[in-house]
Write a protein that holds these residues in place. Structure first.
Motif, mmCIF file in Angstrom:
data_model
loop_
_atom_site.group_PDB
_atom_site.id
_atom_site.type_symbol
_atom_site.label_atom_id
_atom_site.label_comp_id
_atom_site.label_asym_id
_atom_site.label_seq_id
_atom_site.Cartn_x
_atom_site.Cartn_y
_atom_site.Cartn_z
ATOM 1 N N UNK A 1 -34.197 -1.336 30.636
ATOM 2 C CA UNK A 1 -34.615 0.067 30.511
ATOM 3 C C UNK A 1 -33.401 0.988 30.510
ATOM 4 N N UNK A 2 -32.474 0.742 31.434
ATOM 5 C CA UNK A 2 -31.291 1.602 31.556
ATOM 6 C C UNK A 2 -30.417 1.545 30.307
ATOM 7 N N UNK A 3 -30.458 0.436 29.584
ATOM 8 C CA UNK A 3 -29.624 0.301 28.385
ATOM 9 C C UNK A 3 -30.331 0.763 27.118
ATOM 10 N N UNK A 4 -31.586 1.152 27.225
ATOM 11 C CA UNK A 4 -32.339 1.620 26.063
ATOM 12 C C UNK A 4 -32.192 3.138 25.961
ATOM 13 N N UNK A 5 -31.360 3.584 25.037
ATOM 14 C CA UNK A 5 -31.055 5.018 24.947
ATOM 15 C C UNK A 5 -32.294 5.855 24.645
ATOM 16 N N UNK A 6 -33.262 5.315 23.898
ATOM 17 C CA UNK A 6 -34.463 6.102 23.609
ATOM 18 C C UNK A 6 -35.300 6.301 24.872
ATOM 19 N N UNK A 7 -35.340 5.301 25.743
ATOM 20 C CA UNK A 7 -36.070 5.459 27.005
ATOM 21 C C UNK A 7 -35.327 6.379 27.952
ATOM 22 N N UNK A 8 -34.003 6.242 28.011
ATOM 23 C CA UNK A 8 -33.216 7.069 28.924
ATOM 24 C C UNK A 8 -33.164 8.526 28.466
ATOM 25 N N UNK A 9 -33.564 8.790 27.222
ATOM 26 C CA UNK A 9 -33.659 10.167 26.748
ATOM 27 C C UNK A 9 -34.917 10.852 27.296
ATOM 28 N N UNK A 10 -35.838 10.057 27.833
ATOM 29 C CA UNK A 10 -37.058 10.591 28.445
ATOM 30 C C UNK A 10 -36.739 10.958 29.898
ATOM 31 N N UNK A 11 -36.821 12.240 30.201
ATOM 32 C CA UNK A 11 -36.373 12.737 31.506
ATOM 33 C C UNK A 11 -37.035 12.008 32.678
ATOM 34 N N UNK A 12 -38.358 11.808 32.643
ATOM 35 C CA UNK A 12 -39.026 11.186 33.783
ATOM 36 C C UNK A 12 -38.586 9.740 33.979
ATOM 37 N N UNK A 13 -38.392 9.025 32.894
ATOM 38 C CA UNK A 13 -37.943 7.630 32.988
ATOM 39 C C UNK A 13 -36.494 7.593 33.467
ATOM 40 N N UNK A 14 -35.638 8.442 32.903
ATOM 41 C CA UNK A 14 -34.238 8.497 33.329
ATOM 42 C C UNK A 14 -34.131 8.860 34.808
ATOM 43 N N UNK A 15 -34.946 9.798 35.265
ATOM 44 C CA UNK A 15 -34.922 10.183 36.677
ATOM 45 C C UNK A 15 -35.323 9.015 37.578
ATOM 46 N N UNK A 16 -36.322 8.255 37.168
ATOM 47 C CA UNK A 16 -36.764 7.098 37.948
ATOM 48 C C UNK A 16 -35.669 6.042 38.017
ATOM 49 N N UNK A 17 -35.047 5.745 36.875
ATOM 50 C CA UNK A 17 -33.962 4.753 36.833
ATOM 51 C C UNK A 17 -32.786 5.231 37.680
ATOM 52 N N UNK A 18 -32.378 6.475 37.505
ATOM 53 C CA UNK A 18 -31.227 7.003 38.236
ATOM 54 C C UNK A 18 -31.491 7.077 39.740
ATOM 55 N N UNK A 19 -32.723 7.380 40.122
ATOM 56 C CA UNK A 19 -33.060 7.406 41.552
ATOM 57 C C UNK A 19 -32.923 6.015 42.160
ATOM 58 N N UNK A 20 -33.297 4.994 41.405
ATOM 59 C CA UNK A 20 -33.156 3.640 41.930
ATOM 60 C C UNK A 20 -31.686 3.249 42.029
ATOM 61 N N UNK A 21 -30.874 3.614 41.019
ATOM 62 C CA UNK A 21 -29.442 3.326 41.096
ATOM 63 C C UNK A 21 -28.803 4.068 42.276
ATOM 64 N N UNK A 22 -29.268 5.285 42.546
ATOM 65 C CA UNK A 22 -28.785 6.024 43.707
ATOM 66 C C UNK A 22 -29.164 5.298 44.989
ATOM 67 N N UNK A 23 -30.372 4.774 45.036
ATOM 68 C CA UNK A 23 -30.805 3.982 46.189
ATOM 69 C C UNK A 23 -29.881 2.776 46.374
ATOM 70 N N UNK A 24 -29.517 2.125 45.262
ATOM 71 C CA UNK A 24 -28.593 0.995 45.348
ATOM 72 C C UNK A 24 -27.255 1.450 45.912
ATOM 73 N N UNK A 25 -26.751 2.576 45.397
ATOM 74 C CA UNK A 25 -25.460 3.101 45.859
ATOM 75 C C UNK A 25 -25.464 3.350 47.367
#
Length: 161
Positions: free
Chosen positions: A108-132
């Motif tokens: 999902x994170x590598x799919x630029x069309x999905x990451x262009x969708x704000x809600x999906x990008x926010x969900x992915x980025x929130x999880x990466x922040x959780x990892x950090x």
């Protein structure tokens, strides 16, 4: 009085996740989702709003499972670089039947069309922040970011769209 649902939404989301995982977001049509979930296309839209809405729900389910299986350990006060290494090793060596498709989150994170969708990008980025937050010190986080960047630059790791 509303009619009771004739389908189990958890099972629909699980079947949809497997479909998205196998075919990728762009190649997954509403007809394919209907075929894989056994749910009428109109009902899928009523339940989830759209293909993107269903995908987002599936992604949140996956991340919840991933978090409870693996990342809860990283959030412990006792977590260290060894914990990070063991966690990543457990993920890589997970005997999932979908292992050949790669990590659903990473795809999902590598799919630029999905990451262009704000809600999906926010969900992915929130999880990466959780990892950090689970990585105990800044040097280890830098190491992890380098590892992720290296992973993303590998041949064959381009968008799944």
């Amino acid at each position: 009085m509303a009619r009771p649902r004739e389908h189990d939404l958890d099972q629909v989301r699980h079947s949809a996740m497997l479909c998205f995982w196998e075919h990728g977001y762009a190649a997954t049509t509403m007809q394919l989702l209907h075929d894989e979930t056994g749910t009428d296309k109109k009902q899928l839209v009523l339940d989830f709003g759209s293909k993107k809405g269903l995908f987002h729900e599936v992604l949140k389910d996956y991340l919840s499972l991933l978090g409870s299986m693996y990342f809860i350990r990283l959030e412990s006060d006792a977590a260290d670089l060894n914990t990070v290494s063991e966690t990543l090793d457990a993920i890589v060596n997970n005997p999932s039947p979908h292992r050949d498709q790669g990590c659903f989150l990473c795809c999902t994170a590598m799919d630029s069309s999905l990451m262009a969708e704000r809600d999906i990008a926010n969900t992915v980025n929130a999880f990466f922040t959780r990892m950090d937050k689970g990585i105990p010190n800044e040097n280890d986080r830098d190491w992890m970011h380098e590892l992720i960047s290296e992973f993303r630059s590998q041949p064959g790791m381009q968008s799944n769209s």
